[in-house]
Design a protein around this motif. Sequence first.
Motif, PDB file in Angstrom:
ATOM      1  N   CYS A  22      26.797  59.976  33.294  1.00  0.00           N
ATOM      2  CA  CYS A  22      26.202  60.190  34.750  1.00  0.00           C
ATOM      3  C   CYS A  22      24.725  59.660  34.728  1.00  0.00           C
ATOM      4  N   PRO A  23      24.377  59.388  36.027  1.00  0.00           N
ATOM      5  CA  PRO A  23      23.136  58.669  36.136  1.00  0.00           C
ATOM      6  C   PRO A  23      22.125  59.182  35.822  1.00  0.00           C
ATOM      7  N   GLN A  24      20.960  58.380  35.397  1.00  0.00           N
ATOM      8  CA  GLN A  24      19.728  59.176  34.696  1.00  0.00           C
ATOM      9  C   GLN A  24      19.125  60.014  35.979  1.00  0.00           C
ATOM     10  N   THR A  25      19.104  59.758  37.211  1.00  0.00           N
ATOM     11  CA  THR A  25      18.665  60.580  38.244  1.00  0.00           C
ATOM     12  C   THR A  25      19.237  62.106  38.045  1.00  0.00           C
ATOM     13  N   LEU A  26      20.439  62.140  37.725  1.00  0.00           N
ATOM     14  CA  LEU A  26      21.163  63.660  37.682  1.00  0.00           C
ATOM     15  C   LEU A  26      20.202  64.162  36.506  1.00  0.00           C
ATOM     16  N   LYS A  27      19.905  63.643  35.348  1.00  0.00           N
ATOM     17  CA  LYS A  27      19.545  64.279  34.237  1.00  0.00           C
ATOM     18  C   LYS A  27      17.954  64.742  34.589  1.00  0.00           C
ATOM     19  N   ASP A  28      17.532  63.882  35.525  1.00  0.00           N
ATOM     20  CA  ASP A  28      16.167  64.203  35.752  1.00  0.00           C
ATOM     21  C   ASP A  28      16.020  65.289  36.519  1.00  0.00           C
ATOM     22  N   HIS A  29      17.231  66.028  37.327  1.00  0.00           N
ATOM     23  CA  HIS A  29      17.199  66.925  37.957  1.00  0.00           C
ATOM     24  C   HIS A  29      17.881  68.404  37.497  1.00  0.00           C
ATOM     25  N   ILE A  30      18.140  68.251  35.974  1.00  0.00           N
ATOM     26  CA  ILE A  30      18.395  69.671  35.311  1.00  0.00           C
ATOM     27  C   ILE A  30      17.238  70.360  35.073  1.00  0.00           C
ATOM     28  N   ILE A  31      17.227  71.474  35.380  1.00  0.00           N
ATOM     29  CA  ILE A  31      16.131  72.628  35.308  1.00  0.00           C
ATOM     30  C   ILE A  31      16.631  73.603  34.229  1.00  0.00           C
ATOM     31  N   GLY A  32      17.872  73.581  33.798  1.00  0.00           N
ATOM     32  CA  GLY A  32      18.113  74.586  32.700  1.00  0.00           C
ATOM     33  C   GLY A  32      19.558  74.355  32.137  1.00  0.00           C
ATOM     34  N   ALA A  69      18.994  71.501  44.015  1.00  0.00           N
ATOM     35  CA  ALA A  69      19.968  71.261  45.112  1.00  0.00           C
ATOM     36  C   ALA A  69      20.343  69.672  45.179  1.00  0.00           C
ATOM     37  N   THR A  70      19.168  68.647  45.084  1.00  0.00           N
ATOM     38  CA  THR A  70      19.175  67.357  45.061  1.00  0.00           C
ATOM     39  C   THR A  70      20.059  67.004  43.831  1.00  0.00           C
ATOM     40  N   GLY A  71      19.805  67.600  42.709  1.00  0.00           N
ATOM     41  CA  GLY A  71      20.612  67.233  41.680  1.00  0.00           C
ATOM     42  C   GLY A  71      22.138  67.441  41.785  1.00  0.00           C
ATOM     43  N   PHE A  72      22.221  68.481  42.369  1.00  0.00           N
ATOM     44  CA  PHE A  72      23.857  68.795  42.649  1.00  0.00           C
ATOM     45  C   PHE A  72      24.251  67.756  43.403  1.00  0.00           C
ATOM     46  N   GLN A  73      23.524  67.359  44.830  1.00  0.00           N
ATOM     47  CA  GLN A  73      24.285  66.317  45.311  1.00  0.00           C
ATOM     48  C   GLN A  73      24.458  65.061  44.462  1.00  0.00           C
ATOM     49  N   PRO A 120      30.528  75.935  40.697  1.00  0.00           N
ATOM     50  CA  PRO A 120      29.159  75.604  41.230  1.00  0.00           C
ATOM     51  C   PRO A 120      28.773  76.855  42.033  1.00  0.00           C
ATOM     52  N   LYS A 121      27.782  77.392  41.673  1.00  0.00           N
ATOM     53  CA  LYS A 121      27.087  78.567  42.401  1.00  0.00           C
ATOM     54  C   LYS A 121      25.840  78.357  43.058  1.00  0.00           C
ATOM     55  N   THR A 122      25.588  78.405  44.608  1.00  0.00           N
ATOM     56  CA  THR A 122      24.498  78.110  45.311  1.00  0.00           C
ATOM     57  C   THR A 122      23.813  79.604  45.652  1.00  0.00           C
ATOM     58  N   LYS A 123      22.623  79.659  45.631  1.00  0.00           N
ATOM     59  CA  LYS A 123      22.137  81.005  46.204  1.00  0.00           C
ATOM     60  C   LYS A 123      20.802  80.642  46.778  1.00  0.00           C
ATOM     61  N   ALA A 124      20.839  80.999  48.151  1.00  0.00           N
ATOM     62  CA  ALA A 124      19.430  80.861  48.831  1.00  0.00           C
ATOM     63  C   ALA A 124      19.108  82.232  49.649  1.00  0.00           C
ATOM     64  N   ASN A 125      17.961  82.456  49.586  1.00  0.00           N
ATOM     65  CA  ASN A 125      17.519  83.896  50.362  1.00  0.00           C
ATOM     66  C   ASN A 125      16.490  83.221  51.050  1.00  0.00           C
ATOM     67  N   GLU A 126      16.109  84.281  52.042  1.00  0.00           N
ATOM     68  CA  GLU A 126      15.103  84.368  52.918  1.00  0.00           C
ATOM     69  C   GLU A 126      13.456  84.227  52.084  1.00  0.00           C
ATOM     70  N   GLY A 127      12.634  83.209  52.290  1.00  0.00           N
ATOM     71  CA  GLY A 127      11.368  83.094  51.719  1.00  0.00           C
ATOM     72  C   GLY A 127      11.510  82.047  50.315  1.00  0.00           C
ATOM     73  N   ASP A 128      12.736  81.643  49.934  1.00  0.00           N
ATOM     74  CA  ASP A 128      12.933  81.012  48.962  1.00  0.00           C
ATOM     75  C   ASP A 128      12.317  79.512  49.095  1.00  0.00           C
ATOM     76  N   GLU A 129      11.628  79.087  48.264  1.00  0.00           N
ATOM     77  CA  GLU A 129      10.824  77.774  48.391  1.00  0.00           C
ATOM     78  C   GLU A 129      11.765  76.687  47.567  1.00  0.00           C
ATOM     79  N   ILE A 131      16.059  75.691  46.067  1.00  0.00           N
ATOM     80  CA  ILE A 131      17.513  76.253  45.957  1.00  0.00           C
ATOM     81  C   ILE A 131      17.984  75.554  44.673  1.00  0.00           C
ATOM     82  N   ASP A 132      18.443  76.337  43.865  1.00  0.00           N
ATOM     83  CA  ASP A 132      19.146  75.619  42.717  1.00  0.00           C
ATOM     84  C   ASP A 132      20.435  75.780  42.839  1.00  0.00           C
TER      85      ASP A 132
END
Length: 151
Positions: A22-32, A69-73, A120-129, A131-132
């Motif tokens: 996978c591209p390095q840019t994807l690895k940079d967007h892994i947060i967990g 979310a960018t990493g998922f794209q 893949p599971k995306t969750k977004a709520n009001e007030g979120d700063e 999206i993962d």
Amino acid sequence: MALMVNGREVDWGQVEIGIADCPQTLKDHIIGIEYEDKENVKPRYGRGNVPIGWTKGRFEGNGKLTLTATGFQILMDWVRGKGKERVSQIPPFPIVITYLDDETNVMMKDTIPSVKLDNPKTKANEGDEKIDVEISFIILQPIKIGRASCR
């Protein structure tokens, strides 16, 4: 027991995750990342209520990769570049997680030889700063845990 390298607890800044080609840019967007495997060890009972031994069942392993979310794209662009439409269509691949002490160059490495992505599971709520996206995976071969080496 916590993983310590030269007396220092490992922190997220020391973690490097390698995922196949996978591209390095994807690895940079892994947060967990979470991963576990088990052999389903169970007590074996005879007369009385104290185990007389144990048995071992089937191997099971699973985990979860969390991306921005960018990493998922970026991941989906990689998936589509392989002629697929869903993460579950990608063939199994290895993930290598390393914990590096940059002062001593001692590296601890966990290798997950074969994972299969799904759900893949995306969750977004009001007030979120932010999206993962969490992507579940199954582990098809036992994890090789904590191999130490010098870099």
